[in-house]
Design a protein around this motif. Structure first.
Motif, short mmCIF file in Angstrom:
data_model
loop_
_atom_site.label_atom_id
_atom_site.label_comp_id
_atom_site.label_asym_id
_atom_site.label_seq_id
_atom_site.Cartn_x
_atom_site.Cartn_y
_atom_site.Cartn_z
N ALA A 80 0.84 -1.21 0.00
CA ALA A 80 0.00 0.00 0.00
C ALA A 80 0.87 1.25 0.00
O ALA A 80 0.56 2.23 -0.70
N GLN A 81 1.94 1.23 0.79
CA GLN A 81 2.84 2.39 0.80
C GLN A 81 3.54 2.57 -0.55
O GLN A 81 3.70 3.70 -1.03
N ALA A 82 3.90 1.44 -1.15
CA ALA A 82 4.51 1.53 -2.48
C ALA A 82 3.52 2.09 -3.49
O ALA A 82 3.88 2.90 -4.37
N ALA A 83 2.24 1.64 -3.39
CA ALA A 83 1.21 2.17 -4.29
C ALA A 83 0.98 3.65 -4.05
O ALA A 83 0.72 4.43 -4.98
N ALA A 84 1.04 4.07 -2.77
CA ALA A 84 0.88 5.50 -2.44
C ALA A 84 2.00 6.33 -3.04
O ALA A 84 1.77 7.43 -3.57
N VAL A 85 3.21 5.84 -2.98
CA VAL A 85 4.35 6.56 -3.57
C VAL A 85 4.18 6.65 -5.09
O VAL A 85 4.41 7.71 -5.71
N ALA A 86 3.73 5.50 -5.69
CA ALA A 86 3.53 5.51 -7.15
C ALA A 86 2.43 6.48 -7.55
O ALA A 86 2.53 7.21 -8.55
N ALA A 87 1.34 6.52 -6.75
CA ALA A 87 0.24 7.45 -7.04
C ALA A 87 0.69 8.89 -6.91
O ALA A 87 0.31 9.78 -7.70
N ARG A 105 -5.13 7.73 -13.00
CA ARG A 105 -6.32 7.00 -12.54
C ARG A 105 -5.98 5.55 -12.16
O ARG A 105 -6.48 5.02 -11.17
N ARG A 106 -5.13 4.92 -12.99
CA ARG A 106 -4.74 3.54 -12.68
C ARG A 106 -3.95 3.48 -11.37
O ARG A 106 -4.13 2.58 -10.54
N ALA A 107 -3.07 4.47 -11.15
CA ALA A 107 -2.29 4.48 -9.91
C ALA A 107 -3.19 4.68 -8.70
O ALA A 107 -3.01 4.04 -7.64
N GLN A 108 -4.18 5.60 -8.85
CA GLN A 108 -5.10 5.84 -7.76
C GLN A 108 -5.96 4.60 -7.47
O GLN A 108 -6.20 4.23 -6.31
N ALA A 109 -6.40 3.92 -8.54
CA ALA A 109 -7.21 2.71 -8.35
C ALA A 109 -6.39 1.61 -7.67
O ALA A 109 -6.90 0.89 -6.79
N ASN A 110 -5.13 1.53 -8.08
CA ASN A 110 -4.25 0.51 -7.45
C ASN A 110 -4.05 0.83 -5.98
O ASN A 110 -4.06 -0.07 -5.11
N LEU A 111 -3.86 2.12 -5.65
CA LEU A 111 -3.69 2.52 -4.25
C LEU A 111 -4.92 2.17 -3.44
O LEU A 111 -4.82 1.63 -2.32
N GLY A 134 -11.52 5.68 7.11
CA GLY A 134 -12.42 5.65 5.96
C GLY A 134 -12.00 6.62 4.88
O GLY A 134 -12.20 6.38 3.68
N ALA A 135 -11.42 7.75 5.27
CA ALA A 135 -10.99 8.74 4.27
C ALA A 135 -9.91 8.17 3.36
O ALA A 135 -9.86 8.50 2.17
N ALA A 136 -9.07 7.32 3.91
CA ALA A 136 -7.99 6.75 3.10
C ALA A 136 -8.51 5.75 2.09
O ALA A 136 -7.82 5.41 1.12
N LEU A 137 -9.73 5.25 2.30
CA LEU A 137 -10.30 4.27 1.38
C LEU A 137 -10.99 4.91 0.19
O LEU A 137 -11.38 4.21 -0.76
N SER A 138 -11.20 6.20 0.24
CA SER A 138 -11.90 6.90 -0.84
C SER A 138 -10.96 7.17 -2.01
O SER A 138 -9.78 7.47 -1.80
N PRO A 139 -11.46 7.04 -3.25
CA PRO A 139 -10.61 7.36 -4.41
C PRO A 139 -10.14 8.80 -4.41
O PRO A 139 -9.09 9.12 -4.99
N ASP A 140 -10.91 9.67 -3.75
CA ASP A 140 -10.54 11.08 -3.69
C ASP A 140 -9.81 11.44 -2.40
O ASP A 140 -9.78 12.62 -1.99
N ALA A 141 -9.27 10.44 -1.76
CA ALA A 141 -8.61 10.68 -0.47
C ALA A 141 -7.41 11.60 -0.66
O ALA A 141 -6.70 11.54 -1.67
N VAL A 142 -7.18 12.40 0.37
CA VAL A 142 -6.02 13.28 0.36
C VAL A 142 -4.77 12.45 0.60
O VAL A 142 -4.75 11.59 1.48
N ALA A 143 -3.76 12.71 -0.18
CA ALA A 143 -2.54 11.90 -0.10
C ALA A 143 -1.92 11.95 1.29
O ALA A 143 -1.41 10.95 1.82
N SER A 144 -1.96 13.14 1.91
CA SER A 144 -1.35 13.25 3.23
C SER A 144 -2.08 12.40 4.26
O SER A 144 -1.46 11.78 5.15
N ASP A 145 -3.43 12.32 4.16
CA ASP A 145 -4.20 11.48 5.09
C ASP A 145 -3.88 10.00 4.88
O ASP A 145 -3.74 9.24 5.84
N THR A 146 -3.78 9.63 3.59
CA THR A 146 -3.47 8.23 3.29
C THR A 146 -2.08 7.88 3.79
O THR A 146 -1.87 6.81 4.41
#
Length: 381
Positions: A80-87, A105-111, A134-146
């Motif tokens: 998940a952290q690797a996906a967050a960095v990629a996103a 979009r693909r990076a966000q979906a993967n995250l 729950g905020a981290a699970l949203s596709p529109d989540a803020v990167a800092s929160d995730t």
């Protein structure tokens, strides 16, 4: 001939009775406390140790399952952290070049997929672990929160992995130590049981020897009894089976006037007279010869390897002197010995008739003159 002292005397010798009583106490103690009690205690300790090992083995298995689960969560957190960095990298590219929208979009979906998988694993956690917000699970989540949520999860699950590994190592070490202690205990119990068994076997052997001695010896005088005498006669006859064969003789002794001692001085005096006479009889013959008490006031002496009738006559006179010396020492009068002598194979061919022939000859002496000695005639063969 006086009646059997066993019927006329009520005096009970102390030493043989004390020996038998002590033997019975030791034997009873050996049977009551011994390898059996040690074996039961060892078995209980062994069962307790095995129960402890079973509980620890179950705990180790549980810790291994926990460790595998924590490893899966740690792996999911890492992905998940690797996906967050990629996103995050894709978003910077998208901000500079709008043509990278599909990659973003693909990076966000993967995250989001990675975070949801992590959340699913955490929901099944046996630990009171922090969950992805729950905020981290949203596709529109803020990167800092995730990132903050994933960092918290990473910190927790890495620490949990270290604790689980430490617990597993501690349990394995405890089981190893328990196995060492249990093995040492079982070995010590085995050695102790063997030592106790050896001691018990030695005690039983001593008891058996005491009982055998009591069965073959007279309780009052300590002399061999009739049964032992016949065993020794057979052994002596077997030892003389040479060419030419050796000779053995039996001197059968009856104490004349012994009944008067019991009647006038009491049975204790009669016992003392028998004991004193027995001691003198033993000193009057050779070490290899055997003095036995047949019963009452009758004795028999086995002479091994004699040279002539004159030698047997000399021994008979010494035995008569023993009786007279004992009587004189105790201040008694009218006590003497009648002795019948039978020889094998000269006067008696049948070995099993040897004692009987000497007994018959002794009775002839008593009937004719009382006291003195006589040889069995060849007619007694």
């Amino acid at each position: 001939m006086a009646p059997d002292i066993g019927q006329s005397s009520t005096h009970v010798p102390r030493r043989p009775r004390a020996v038998r009583d002590r033997a019975e106490r030791v034997l009873s103690h050996a049977l009551r406390v011994g390898p059996r009690a040690m074996a039961i205690a060892s078995l209980l300790a062994l069962l307790t140790g095995l129960l402890f090992l079973a509980v620890q083995a179950r705990a180790i298995f549980s810790d291994e399952l926990k460790q595998e689960y924590v490893a899966l969560v740690v792996e999911a957190v890492g992905r998940a952290q690797a996906a967050a960095v990629a996103a995050s990298e894709t978003k910077r590219t998208f901000d500079l070049d709008q043509t990278a929208a599909d990659d973003y979009r693909r990076a966000q979906a993967n995250l989001v997929a990675r975070v949801k998988r992590l959340a699913a694993l955490e929901d099944a956690s046996p630990f009171a672990s922090p969950h992805v917000t729950g905020a981290a699970l949203s596709p529109d989540a803020v990167a800092s929160d995730t990132d903050a949520s994933l960092d918290a999860a990473s910190t927790y699950w890495h620490a949990q992995r270290d604790r689980t590994a430490a617990d597993l190592r501690m349990r394995i070490s405890g089981v190893a130590n328990a196995l060492i202690v249990l093995s040492a205990f079982v070995f010590s119990a085995l050695i102790t049981a063997l030592v106790m068994y050896s001691k018990r076997a030695r005690q039983l052997a001593e008891q058996s020897s005491l009982f055998q001695h009591a069965a073959l010896h007279d309780a009052l005088t300590g002399l061999p009894n009739r049964r032992k005498l016949f065993e020794v006669i057979e052994e002596a006859a077997a030892a003389t089976s040479t060419d030419p064969p050796g000779k053995i003789a039996i001197l059968y002794i009856d104490l004349d006037g012994f009944k008067a001692i019991n009647d006038s001085r009491g049975h204790r005096a009669g016992d003392e007279f028998l004991i004193g006479t027995s001691r003198r009889f033993r000193r009057a013959v050779r070490v290899g010869d055997v003095v036995a008490r047949i019963g009452g006031d009758e004795f028999a002496v086995l002479i091994r390897e004699y040279s002539s009738d004159a030698q047997l006559a000399s021994i008979a006179r010494r035995l008569s002197a023993c009786v007279e010396q004992t009587a004189e020492e105790m201040g008694l009068r009218g006590v003497s010995a009648s002795i019948g002598i039978a020889c094998w194979p000269d006067s008696v061919k049948d070995l099993y008739r040897l004692v009987a022939a000497a007994d018959e000859t002794m009775y002839q002496v008593k009937r004719t003159r009382k006291s003195g000695y006589a040889f069995a005639a060849p007619a007694n063969r």
